[in-house]
Design a protein around this motif. Structure first.
Motif, PDB file in Angstrom:
ATOM      1  N   ASP A 153      23.061 -20.912 -16.933  1.00 59.96           N
ATOM      2  CA  ASP A 153      24.427 -21.208 -17.404  1.00 59.96           C
ATOM      3  C   ASP A 153      25.353 -22.237 -16.488  1.00 59.96           C
ATOM      4  N   ALA A 154      25.431 -21.933 -15.160  1.00 59.71           N
ATOM      5  CA  ALA A 154      26.147 -22.840 -14.267  1.00 59.71           C
ATOM      6  C   ALA A 154      25.533 -24.239 -14.628  1.00 59.71           C
ATOM      7  N   VAL A 155      23.942 -24.351 -14.481  1.00 58.45           N
ATOM      8  CA  VAL A 155      23.467 -25.559 -14.920  1.00 58.45           C
ATOM      9  C   VAL A 155      24.124 -26.201 -16.190  1.00 58.45           C
ATOM     10  N   LEU A 156      23.979 -25.630 -17.147  1.00 63.35           N
ATOM     11  CA  LEU A 156      24.032 -26.129 -18.434  1.00 63.35           C
ATOM     12  C   LEU A 156      25.730 -26.532 -18.604  1.00 63.35           C
ATOM     13  N   ALA A 157      26.459 -25.850 -17.710  1.00 61.19           N
ATOM     14  CA  ALA A 157      27.945 -26.227 -17.896  1.00 61.19           C
ATOM     15  C   ALA A 157      28.258 -27.252 -17.095  1.00 61.19           C
ATOM     16  N   ALA A 158      27.247 -27.841 -16.273  1.00 66.39           N
ATOM     17  CA  ALA A 158      27.466 -28.971 -15.353  1.00 66.39           C
ATOM     18  C   ALA A 158      27.791 -30.251 -15.812  1.00 66.39           C
ATOM     19  N   GLY A 159      27.373 -30.323 -17.084  1.00 63.06           N
ATOM     20  CA  GLY A 159      27.600 -31.812 -17.881  1.00 63.06           C
ATOM     21  C   GLY A 159      26.688 -32.808 -17.237  1.00 63.06           C
ATOM     22  N   LEU A 160      25.302 -32.275 -16.732  1.00 66.95           N
ATOM     23  CA  LEU A 160      24.360 -33.474 -16.600  1.00 66.95           C
ATOM     24  C   LEU A 160      23.915 -34.223 -17.447  1.00 66.95           C
ATOM     25  N   GLY A 161      23.283 -35.288 -16.901  1.00 65.42           N
ATOM     26  CA  GLY A 161      22.228 -35.867 -18.007  1.00 65.42           C
ATOM     27  C   GLY A 161      21.033 -35.194 -18.317  1.00 65.42           C
ATOM     28  N   PRO A 162      20.249 -35.515 -19.261  1.00 71.47           N
ATOM     29  CA  PRO A 162      18.865 -34.801 -19.778  1.00 71.47           C
ATOM     30  C   PRO A 162      18.050 -34.505 -18.702  1.00 71.47           C
ATOM     31  N   ARG A 163      17.918 -35.718 -17.892  1.00 73.02           N
ATOM     32  CA  ARG A 163      16.690 -35.568 -16.921  1.00 73.02           C
ATOM     33  C   ARG A 163      17.234 -34.727 -15.596  1.00 73.02           C
ATOM     34  N   GLU A 164      18.415 -34.963 -15.352  1.00 77.24           N
ATOM     35  CA  GLU A 164      19.154 -34.085 -14.285  1.00 77.24           C
ATOM     36  C   GLU A 164      19.238 -32.585 -14.772  1.00 77.24           C
ATOM     37  N   THR A 165      19.470 -32.172 -16.085  1.00 79.32           N
ATOM     38  CA  THR A 165      19.534 -31.089 -16.392  1.00 79.32           C
ATOM     39  C   THR A 165      17.997 -30.293 -16.103  1.00 79.32           C
ATOM     40  N   ILE A 166      17.172 -30.977 -16.765  1.00 84.00           N
ATOM     41  CA  ILE A 166      15.750 -30.345 -16.716  1.00 84.00           C
ATOM     42  C   ILE A 166      15.333 -30.483 -15.055  1.00 84.00           C
ATOM     43  N   GLU A 167      15.661 -31.321 -14.320  1.00 83.58           N
ATOM     44  CA  GLU A 167      15.336 -31.027 -13.073  1.00 83.58           C
ATOM     45  C   GLU A 167      16.047 -29.967 -12.518  1.00 83.58           C
ATOM     46  N   ALA A 168      17.330 -29.670 -12.873  1.00 87.09           N
ATOM     47  CA  ALA A 168      18.130 -28.507 -12.342  1.00 87.09           C
ATOM     48  C   ALA A 168      17.370 -27.219 -12.964  1.00 87.09           C
ATOM     49  N   LEU A 169      17.259 -27.412 -14.212  1.00 85.48           N
ATOM     50  CA  LEU A 169      16.584 -25.863 -14.863  1.00 85.48           C
ATOM     51  C   LEU A 169      15.261 -25.754 -13.913  1.00 85.48           C
ATOM     52  N   VAL A 170      14.327 -26.584 -13.885  1.00 87.46           N
ATOM     53  CA  VAL A 170      12.963 -26.187 -13.267  1.00 87.46           C
ATOM     54  C   VAL A 170      13.406 -25.646 -11.979  1.00 87.46           C
ATOM     55  N   THR A 171      14.175 -26.474 -11.215  1.00 86.33           N
ATOM     56  CA  THR A 171      14.387 -25.936  -9.657  1.00 86.33           C
ATOM     57  C   THR A 171      14.883 -24.574  -9.736  1.00 86.33           C
ATOM     58  N   GLU A 172      15.963 -24.263 -10.586  1.00 86.87           N
ATOM     59  CA  GLU A 172      16.581 -22.848 -10.825  1.00 86.87           C
ATOM     60  C   GLU A 172      15.412 -21.850 -11.145  1.00 86.87           C
ATOM     61  N   SER A 173      14.637 -22.290 -11.961  1.00 87.27           N
ATOM     62  CA  SER A 173      13.637 -21.335 -12.295  1.00 87.27           C
ATOM     63  C   SER A 173      12.673 -20.947 -11.207  1.00 87.27           C
ATOM     64  N   PHE A 174      12.232 -21.899 -10.511  1.00 92.39           N
ATOM     65  CA  PHE A 174      11.228 -21.634  -9.332  1.00 92.39           C
ATOM     66  C   PHE A 174      12.154 -20.914  -8.247  1.00 92.39           C
ATOM     67  N   ARG A 175      13.463 -21.204  -8.441  1.00 92.13           N
ATOM     68  CA  ARG A 175      14.097 -20.003  -7.401  1.00 92.13           C
ATOM     69  C   ARG A 175      13.993 -18.854  -7.800  1.00 92.13           C
ATOM     70  N   GLU A 176      14.019 -18.582  -9.137  1.00 93.44           N
ATOM     71  CA  GLU A 176      14.095 -17.203  -9.661  1.00 93.44           C
ATOM     72  C   GLU A 176      12.739 -16.449  -9.718  1.00 93.44           C
ATOM     73  N   ILE A 177      11.799 -17.423  -9.727  1.00 91.72           N
ATOM     74  CA  ILE A 177      10.401 -16.934  -9.458  1.00 91.72           C
ATOM     75  C   ILE A 177      10.190 -16.399  -7.791  1.00 91.72           C
ATOM     76  N   ASP A 178      11.018 -17.245  -7.232  1.00 91.26           N
ATOM     77  CA  ASP A 178      10.905 -16.852  -5.590  1.00 91.26           C
ATOM     78  C   ASP A 178      11.597 -15.581  -5.398  1.00 91.26           C
ATOM     79  N   ARG A 179      12.633 -15.234  -6.089  1.00 93.21           N
ATOM     80  CA  ARG A 179      13.538 -13.991  -5.865  1.00 93.21           C
ATOM     81  C   ARG A 179      12.995 -12.732  -6.728  1.00 93.21           C
ATOM     82  N   HIS A 180      12.331 -13.268  -7.750  1.00 95.81           N
ATOM     83  CA  HIS A 180      12.352 -11.926  -8.966  1.00 95.81           C
ATOM     84  C   HIS A 180      10.664 -11.999  -9.179  1.00 95.81           C
TER      85      HIS A 180
END
Lengths: 197, 197, 197, 197
Positions: free
Chosen positions: B72-99
DNA sequence: CATGAATGAGTCTTCATTCAT
DNA sequence: TATGAATGAAGACTCATTCAT
């Protein structure tokens, strides 16, 4: 081993079983559910098969045999690395098309099953698999057709997973033929989804 | 609902349980195995939790809550599509790392569990998920940063699966930080593995 | 291996089980029958024992351990052949008295069970048994206290069976103490039932 | 009752069945094992016999009929007590020789089977048996040829068991003819194994 | 908080038996 | 006469769950 006289009936039952295994997972699938789906009583399945385990066994073994028939043909064709990857991916989607339940079972259960000696061939197959794909990718890097700046094992996992997870959502009745899906996947994997600038 | 006095003990136990669930699968995991891993007897777990089901429930709900905090933080940040995807992917790998265990459970069992009303939030989450990713991809196509010649749903599945299956092999003790893995994945997904000609 | 905390309960249950096994035969005894006799549900037995098989196992092993304690003491006493036979027979009837169900099970099922590796000790015991009895008889023949005109193996079987079959009809509540029965048996075996002329 | 056309085939099948019953025990013997041994499928046996039970039934009934033919002849011969015992023992070993599997089955299963009304004749036979042997022994004591200082029921069981357990180890291909074995057994039973002093 | 012991529902499997062919 | 295929009842065993202590 129990071997019924008519191999057709056997195959019918295995198809039914594979469908249920794929939909519910191996553990969650009771023999009774399979029998229900086959229109018989649970005990009756034991006329045809030794055990629930031997059913998955036969499903997976049959699938892997066919898979390797295809793969081996590709690998023996003497293609370049890129063409080899293209052919393997295409072949994989064809297998998913023909053995979707088996592939789904393989995805979900193989790690779990491989612990038992009986399923040792799963591990063997996985190793052969890795050698084939990883080797091709390495060859591609050497020959300059694949990027050299990527961790090769990461690339391997990326390509491998990318293809096989498709079995979890692929439905043969869809609009896409396996070849069409393969082409799009290859396009994404090889060239990326971003527009070239 | 059973609530134990110390939330730390509870979390400890849930971590243990998640590890076992992830390693063996939900169905194959007996309450006794969890108890063994926690150094207690099976019955004792019921002082802390209502049922085996409520354990996965809490594991998955906790994970999804955190995941959506990040998304939600990523999606609320108002990034462009490519940057959003990049941020979501990065966030996802962080979640995988933690959970990691939770993610692995989610991958393997969510389809299965979502059938029960209690796990309705899994379906909700999945829909929100699809909307976020698919929407971003569509926006990217419209804005000309993602290729328009690909089936968009296929692309969605490709990107989604590509990221999450990583949970099945990711080991936190590896040489790669989640951010490093994310960068390589993004590079492959966006630009492909082929050398540009 | 399942080992419950209180050995008394375990022994109680084993006694119950032994009684049922002896009365109905191992195969014909269902776990439910044992549980009924113990006043619990079939599944509850598995809190105490791993399997039906492990129950007979423990019953027989316990019996044989005690039997050999007695036999070894006799064999180590340095008695003459006739006195050794007398002591062994007496000891045997005492064991029948104390472990009647176990002896009955041993008689009926040992050949059958000994096929499984787990019950290898049955074969071992039988061989030790044969060596002890046959050896003593041979010594007796050599020393001139037992008849030399009989086939020694036949004599061995005769004496052996003669004693142990008693377990099939012996009832501890009878008028005869084990020692009294032993005395009469010995009298018959040694001197015959015919009046001397 | 099912009656097959050729009584020879029937007898063949019963012999096969008896062999398996004797080797494995009635309960542990599946119809399929018998069929395997007979070179046919399990279901096919039901053309010849009504049930597994009716097979043992016929095996035991046939054996007992022949046994009593022999016994009755002996009992009707008007012999003295010692000669009667000698004749009965000899006859018994002949029966063991001819019907070893049936005798083994009788030994192991008769108590168990006799509970069913259908096998009432087993109890009858046992009573007739007891009357014949016990009566002869009593007559012998009265006439002064058998020892009076022994418990007569103990003597009865001793002699009875002594003879019949032999079925559990007797192998027809051995060096001893039934008559030879009978002679040695009688010598032991009548005169004892100790050297006379 | 945790243990020991038990419950009861369900799972895989076996097996005697049936019956159309 | 025998086969192939199925039935249905029962059996051993597992496991989530409960509860008195």
């Amino acid at each position: 081993m129990t071997v019924s006289a008519s191999p057709e009936r056997r195959r019918e039952l295995l198809n039914t079983a594979a469908e249920v295994f794929a939909a519910q997972g191996y553990n969650a699938t009771t023999v009774r559910k399979i029998a229900d789906a086959a229109g018989m009583l649970a005990g009756s399945l034991y006329y045809h098969f030794d055990s629930k385990e031997s059913m998955v066994d036969e499903i997976l073994a049959t699938f892997l045999t066919e898979l390797w028939d295809g793969y081996d043909a590709v690998l023996a064709a003497g293609l370049g690395p890129r063409e080899t990857i293209e052919a393997l991916v295409t072949e994989s989607f064809r297998e998913i098309d023909r053995h979707r339940p088996a592939v789904a079972i393989y995805q979900k259960e193989s790690r779990h099953l491989a612990a038992q000696p009986r399923f040792g061939y799963l591990t063997d197959s996985q190793q052969k698999f890795e050698k084939a794909w990883l080797g091709t990718l390495e060859r591609g890097v050497t020959e300059g057709v694949f990027r050299a700046d990527l961790d090769i094992r990461l690339t391997y996992r990326f390509v491998r997973d990318t293809v096989w997870v498709a079995a979890s959502w692929y439905r043969p009745d869809g609009h896409h033929s396996p070849e069409e899906i393969a082409r799009q996947y290859l396009s994404m994997v090889l060239d990326g989804i971003a527009v070239r600038t």
